[in-house]
Design an enzyme around this catalytic site. Structure first.
Site, short mmCIF file in Angstrom:
data_model
loop_
_atom_site.label_atom_id
_atom_site.label_comp_id
_atom_site.label_asym_id
_atom_site.label_seq_id
_atom_site.Cartn_x
_atom_site.Cartn_y
_atom_site.Cartn_z
CG ASP A 1 0.02 -79.20 43.31
OD1 ASP A 1 -0.35 -79.14 44.49
OD2 ASP A 1 0.11 -78.23 42.57
CE LYS A 2 -7.33 -79.44 46.51
NZ LYS A 2 -7.75 -78.31 45.70
CD GLU B 1 -4.80 -62.84 45.92
OE1 GLU B 1 -4.02 -62.33 45.11
OE2 GLU B 1 -4.84 -62.57 47.12
N1 LIG Z 1 -4.59 -65.33 48.29
C1 LIG Z 1 -5.01 -65.77 49.45
N2 LIG Z 1 -5.40 -64.89 50.40
C2 LIG Z 1 -5.81 -65.31 51.59
N3 LIG Z 1 -5.89 -66.60 51.95
C3 LIG Z 1 -5.53 -67.53 51.07
C4 LIG Z 1 -5.07 -67.16 49.76
N4 LIG Z 1 -4.78 -68.30 49.09
C5 LIG Z 1 -5.04 -69.30 49.93
N5 LIG Z 1 -5.49 -68.87 51.11
C6 LIG Z 1 -5.85 -69.68 52.28
O1 LIG Z 1 -4.70 -70.33 52.76
C7 LIG Z 1 -4.87 -71.75 52.74
C8 LIG Z 1 -3.58 -72.43 52.34
O2 LIG Z 1 -3.19 -71.96 51.07
P1 LIG Z 1 -2.27 -72.83 50.13
O3 LIG Z 1 -1.87 -71.99 48.97
O4 LIG Z 1 -1.24 -73.48 50.96
O5 LIG Z 1 -3.26 -73.95 49.65
P2 LIG Z 1 -4.25 -74.05 48.45
O6 LIG Z 1 -3.87 -73.11 47.39
O7 LIG Z 1 -5.64 -74.01 48.94
O8 LIG Z 1 -3.93 -75.53 48.08
P3 LIG Z 1 -3.91 -76.22 46.68
O9 LIG Z 1 -2.64 -75.78 46.05
O10 LIG Z 1 -3.95 -77.66 46.93
O11 LIG Z 1 -5.12 -75.73 45.99
C9 LIG Z 1 -6.00 -71.99 51.76
O12 LIG Z 1 -6.74 -73.12 52.09
C10 LIG Z 1 -6.84 -70.74 51.88
O13 LIG Z 1 -7.78 -70.89 52.93
#
Ligand SMILES: Nc1ncnc2c1ncn2[C@@H]1O[C@H](COP(=O)(O)OP(=O)(O)OP(=O)(O)O)[C@@H](O)[C@H]1O
Ligand SMILES: [Mg+2]
Length: 724
Positions: free
Chosen positions: A402-403, A506
């Site tokens: 996982d990243k 967040e």
């Molecule tokens: N709380 C949030 N509110 C709105 N958009 C979000 C939120 N968290 C993530 N995103 C958007 O949704 C996309 C996908 O989220 P996801 O959680 O699948 O990946 P991530 O958290 O960025 O990935 P990783 O776990 O590798 O860091 C993110 O790239 C971001 O642009």
């Protein structure tokens, strides 16, 4: 006997009922009604055997091992006098020893399981019976019971949260035993049930009816409705406490048992552990089978020779080798075949299994003792949890990682932002060149803001000035950050704010808004309270359009005290861009430029947008939203459609960039893994550029890899095509 069959019948009937359970229906404080469905009780059983079943079941399991089965076959052969050429105990003694050692080990494991089952089943909790709280053992808790839980206690079953001691009916739970995450999760009860408070009388006349999905193993999803006094309320995962969690920072809370014992999500997840074999095991099995084949061939050849000799020569030897009168040559060679199987049994290297087991055991000690795998800071040595798989360690070809939180620290800091086309957070010297940030640089002073978080660090003074001057876009930007999220605040002492967030991104954004004068202070399911530049504003929370990794965005709809209704949305750039009003086109170009810079630095970006809504349209939308949110069938699809309908033609506000640093030693480790020719896959939902840059930063991708190729399909089929 009667009793026994009766019990058996009821048990089978309840099992059948449970198998066909399509929807669960239960009523608080109504045991007879709930019992009619034969839901599972709260007692659990993880043990495999009891006194009666141990011997047959354990032997059955042991004889599924090839070596044991082979020994057994030999033993049976030796019991036949016509065949036996060795005394029976030459095989029986070792076999019995092997079986009993393994049996004792298994019995010991199972006794431990019995013990822990008993301990868990006999834990106590308070249950409401006839208007009074009564200590009850966990195993006697039933679906539909109302229970009271105390701080730091384990949660006995899957429970619908009704009310709690904390303001706004919040409770905090630690879910480390379920999902391994150590940050506390916050759950909030419905306001209608929260009003019941600590009032036992109110609880004994509480007759809420819950209708929900049947037991399943998805920890992050729950779908149901609660009907009380003629009104139906939607229930989701935020209102359910799962077995296996621990209550923290909450004096007490009341809950209604929904799933008990084997139906809880924890137990539904603990599937049967599979018996894993290593590659050497498999190879050894094949070799042993080949050797067995060789043995059979050998014995066949010998018994054919015996047959030939019997028919041609044997009559001349009757003087020396007297024989029974009616033995034919065929029968004799048949017996000879099996005698040879016994005589030649040492051809099959059964002791190999034992040797390999011992080597593995020794090997696992070496792993435990390895000083190079000892981490002194936390006093953690390497630990071989299983002794059966360790030679696989050297055979690893792929690592899936996982990243966030694995390669990176999962500590997010608000770093830069772009508001209405202007970038903030970058530092320039007098000649206009970008400068690197250092610890010695002057930080922005947030002392004008009493609620600011002292740990928040920011270096660009111009942003504070812009906000304090009253720039409407900058204020809207931080207002959005203070409103559009699912963070839960915790204010034990006046002014000492603490944020509990599911996602650290967040929490970083809300903390940034807090420092820039838009302090998110408290939330109920219906309102959000924000201190805007020192002024208290209570927003009515109309709806939360929650985040999912398919939607890649989240929104809130709020009504300000002046009656203005706004939808605030934040999410991935591409997703938001598709949903913007054409008037934002110009701004989009500039923001894209900034976003590309941020992604180039490996920062995580989010785009922010808003939209003003019309009151009458919202009322109508809200009605449809309520219907969809209590629907039991197709709830997700219907909500998605409604979200899609309202999240469009938005106005762009800007973008945020959050930094998540790499963990110590990640690039070095990855480099070494690459040298060992181990291929690494990393899972991330980030923007492609951000992900690529982090790939370079941690040596996963290198400059000399000139044919980095991108697969950009959205379906499993499409990806397979592109990979070919
Ligand atoms: N709380 C949030 N509110 C709105 N958009 C979000 C939120 N968290 C993530 N995103 C958007 O949704 C996309 C996908 O989220 P996801 O959680 O699948 O990946 P991530 O958290 O960025 O990935 P990783 O776990 O590798 O860091 C993110 O790239 C971001 O642009
Ligand atoms: Mg995420």
């Amino acid at each position: 006997m009667f009793c026994f069959t009766d019990a058996l019948f009821v048990h089978t009937a309840s099992l059948l009922l449970r198998l066909s359970e399509k929807e669960r229906l239960l009523r608080a404080n109504d045991r007879p009604f709930n019992l009619s469905f034969h839901y599972a009780r709260n007692a659990i059983k993880t043990s495999k055997y009891n006194v009666l079943t141990f011997l047959p079941l354990n032997l059955l399991v042991q004889f599924t091992r090839l070596a044991n089965a082979y020994f057994l076959l030999l033993l049976i052969l030796q019991l036949i006098p016509e065949i036996s050429s060795l005394p029976w105990f030459t095989t029986a003694v070792p076999l019995v020893i092997v079986l009993s050692i393994t049996g004792v080990k298994d019995a010991n494991d199972d006794i431990n399981r019995h013990r822990s089952d008993k301990q868990v089943n006999n834990r106590t909790t308070e249950v409401l019976v006839d208007g009074k709280l009564k200590e009850e053992r966990w195993k006697n808790v039933q679906v539909g019971d109302i229970v009271k839980l105390q701080n730091n206690h384990f949660i006995p079953a899957d429970i619908l949260l009704l009310s709690s001691s904390e303001p706004l009916n919040l409770v905090y739970v630690e879910t480390a035993d379920l999902d391994g995450e150590t940050n506390l999760k916050v759950k909030q009860a419905l306001t209608v049930t929260g009003e019941l408070g600590n009032n036992l009388e109110a609880y004994s006349s509480f007759t809420g009816e819950v209708r929900c999905e049947p037991p399943n193993n998805r920890l992050d999803k729950f779908k149901g409705t609660l009907t009380m006094s003629g009104q139906t309320h939607g229930l989701d995962n935020d209102k359910v406490l799962l077995r296996g969690c621990t209550l923290r920072n909450t004096d007490w809370c009341f809950g209604l048992v929904i799933f008990a014992g084997p139906d809880t999500k924890l137990m539904q997840n603990s599937g049967k552990s599979k018996f894993k074999r290593t590659r050497i095991d498999r190879m050894m099995n094949i070799l042993v089978l080949c050797i067995c084949g060789f043995l059979v061939t050998l014995c066949s050849v010998l018994s054919i020779c015996n047959y030939l000799w019997e028919t041609n020569e044997a009559s001349g030897f009757t003087v020396f080798l007297p024989r029974l009168p009616d033995t034919s040559a065929e029968l004799s060679s048949f017996f000879i075949f099996w005698s040879y199987v016994i005589v030649l049994n040492t051809v099959v290297p059964i002791s190999l299994y034992v040797s390999v087991e011992i080597i593995r055991l020794g090997n696992s000690f070496f792993i435990d003792w390895d000083r190079k795998m000892y981490y002194p800071k936390k006093d953690t040595p390497a630990q071989a949890r299983t002794t059966t798989l360790n030679e696989e360690l050297g055979q690893i070809k792929y690592i899936f990682s996982d990243k966030t939180g694995t390669l990176t620290q999962n500590i997010m800091t608000f770093n830069k932002c772009s508001i209405n086309g202007k970038a903030y957070g970058e530092l320039y010297d007098f000649s206009g060149h970008r400068v690197e940030r250092t610890d010695r640089m002057e930080r922005v002073d947030f002392s004008w803001n009493q609620l600011a978080d002292p740990k928040f660090i920011f270096h660009d003074h111009s942003l504070v000035e812009t906000v304090r001057e009253g720039n409407p876009e900058a204020q809207a930007f931080f207002r959005l950050l203070a409103l559009c999220h699912t963070v839960m605040p915790e204010e034990r002492k006046e002014g000492e704010l603490n944020y509990q967030a599911q996602s650290p991104d967040e929490s970083a954004l809300v903390t940034a808004a807090r420092n820039f004068g838009f302090v998110f202070r408290s939330r109920t399911p219906e309102t959000i309270t924000v201190m805007e530049m020192g002024r208290k504003v209570v927003y009515e929370l109309v709806a939360v359009l929650d985040f999912s990794n398919v939607r890649k965005r989240m929104s809130v709809i709020v009504r300000s005290p002046e009656g203005k209704i706004t939808l605030f949305c934040k999410g991935a750039d591409m997703v938001i861009y598709e949903r913007l009003h054409p008037s934002s086109d110009k701004l989009m170009e500039v923001t894209t430029k900034h976003l590309n810079e941020y992604a180039g630095d490996g920062l995580r970006t989010l785009v922010l947008a808003y939209k003003d809504l019309d009151g009458s349209y919202l009322e109508e939308w809200r009605k449809r939203h309520h219907d969809a949110s209590i629907a039991m069938e197709g709830r997700e699809e219907r909500l998605d459609e409604l979200y899609e309908e309202i999240e469009k033609e938005m106005t762009l506000l800007g973008a945020t960039a959050v930094e998540d640093k790499l963990q110590d030693g990640v690039p070095h480790t990855i480099e070494q893994l690459a040298e060992a020719d181990i291929k690494i896959w990393v899972l991330t939902g980030d923007k492609q550029e951000t992900a690529e840059n982090i790939g370079y930063a941690c040596n996963m991708l290198r400059e000399d890899m000139n044919d980095v190729f991108v697969v950009s399909a959205n379906t499993a089929e499409g990806v397979r095509k592109e990979l070919q």
